[in-house]
Design an enzyme around this catalytic site. Structure first.
Site, PDB file in Angstrom:
ATOM      1  CB  SER A 143      -1.700  -6.272  23.769  1.00  0.00           C
ATOM      2  OG  SER A 143      -1.308  -7.142  24.820  1.00  0.00           O
ATOM      3  CE1 TYR A 156       1.007  -2.464  25.693  1.00  0.00           C
ATOM      4  CE2 TYR A 156       0.013  -4.446  26.599  1.00  0.00           C
ATOM      5  CZ  TYR A 156       0.759  -3.823  25.619  1.00  0.00           C
ATOM      6  OH  TYR A 156       1.242  -4.554  24.555  1.00  0.00           O
ATOM      7  CE  LYS A 160      -0.650  -2.050  22.614  1.00  0.00           C
ATOM      8  NZ  LYS A 160      -0.154  -1.592  21.294  1.00  0.00           N
TER       9      LYS A 160
END
Length: 270
Positions: A143, A156, A160
């Site tokens: 991401s 997150y 990532k």
């Protein structure tokens, strides 16, 4: 179940919808036999059936990244069905990675990191001997938050970031085996994610209209934008590319900031 052949074979995790589905469909169009996965096997079989109806070859399997017991069978059933494995696309994201930590229990936080980092690594190592034989490749879906953090998504961002570093490390470790490992950093991509969160269409449209302004190109992307890059990375045209991390983000990562000027400065006392 299937006649074994020299056709190349790809596993695409979490591919019953969104980016994963787009990647599976593009690879099938390019002649790959594709293994479609979903936590719910009926959705995986449905997408696999649609691919086959268009003349492709596909197998739908239940797979949950948070369940370690699912890892080895996914690789084994793929090789049993098709006789080989050429491509692994690590697209799955286990639950809780996008939830604020203060809303989670300690066990849920542990699970988010274990599933998304440890299990992605383990699945890659399980695929390794087969990819070594085929001199295949891995594509990890990361991401753009690894380049510019999005507030409110700390788990997150860490997950990532680990996936990007995993990409570079495995690319270096496995280059001697002819295995290429690359990653894609999508920006804001219009998928079913907000629908799964129970948001209505008006909210979804407002959200994407807001997030498009984060992209220098002033538009959000679609799953096919990521799928096209994934298909390129696993192709012979990319045979000299490994350890690369490609941003498919409409310029999110490089968006320029304005210089100071009297016109854009706040008035004194404001």
């Amino acid at each position: 179940m299937f006649e074994r052949s020299a056709l190349q074979v790809a596993i695409v995790t979490a591919s019953s919808k969104g980016i994963g589905r787009a990647i599976a469909e593009v690879l099938a169009e390019q002649g790959y036999a594709v293994v479609v996965t979903s936590r719910d096997e009926q959705y995986a079989r449905q997408v696999a059936g649609e691919i086959e109806a268009r003349g492709g070859r596909a197998l739908g399997l239940a797979f949950s990244l948070e369940n370690e017991a699912d890892l080895e069978p996914l690789v084994e059933r793929t090789v049993d069905a098709f006789g080989r494995l050429d491509v692994l696309v690590n697209n799955a994201l286990a639950p809780h990675a996008t939830t604020p930590p203060d809303k989670l229990s300690r066990q849920q936080i542990h699970s988010a990191f274990t599933a998304n980092i440890n299990h992605t690594f383990l699945l890659s190592t399980l695929a390794y001997p087969h990819l070594q034989r085929s001199r295949g490749s891995i594509v990890n879906i990361a991401s753009v938050v690894v380049n510019r953090h999005l507030l409110g998504l700390p788990i997150y961002g860490v997950v990532k970031g680990a996936i990007v570093q995993m990409t570079k490390v495995l690319a270096a470790e496995w280059a001697r085996d002819g295995i290429r490992v690359n990653a894609i950093n999508p920006g804001f991509i219009r998928t079913e994610a907000f629908v799964k969160l129970g948001r209505d269409q008006a909210f979804i449209d407002r959200s994407y209209d807001y997030y498009k302004n984060y992209h220098a190109l002033e538009k959000v992307g679609y799953p096919g934008d990521v799928a096209g890059v994934a298909a390129y990375l696993v192709s012979a045209a990319a045979n000299m590319i490994t350890g690369a991390v490609i941003d498919v983000d409409g310029g999110y990562s490089i968006r320029g900031l304005p210089l100071y000027s009297e016109a854009n400065s706040p008035s004194p006392g404001v």
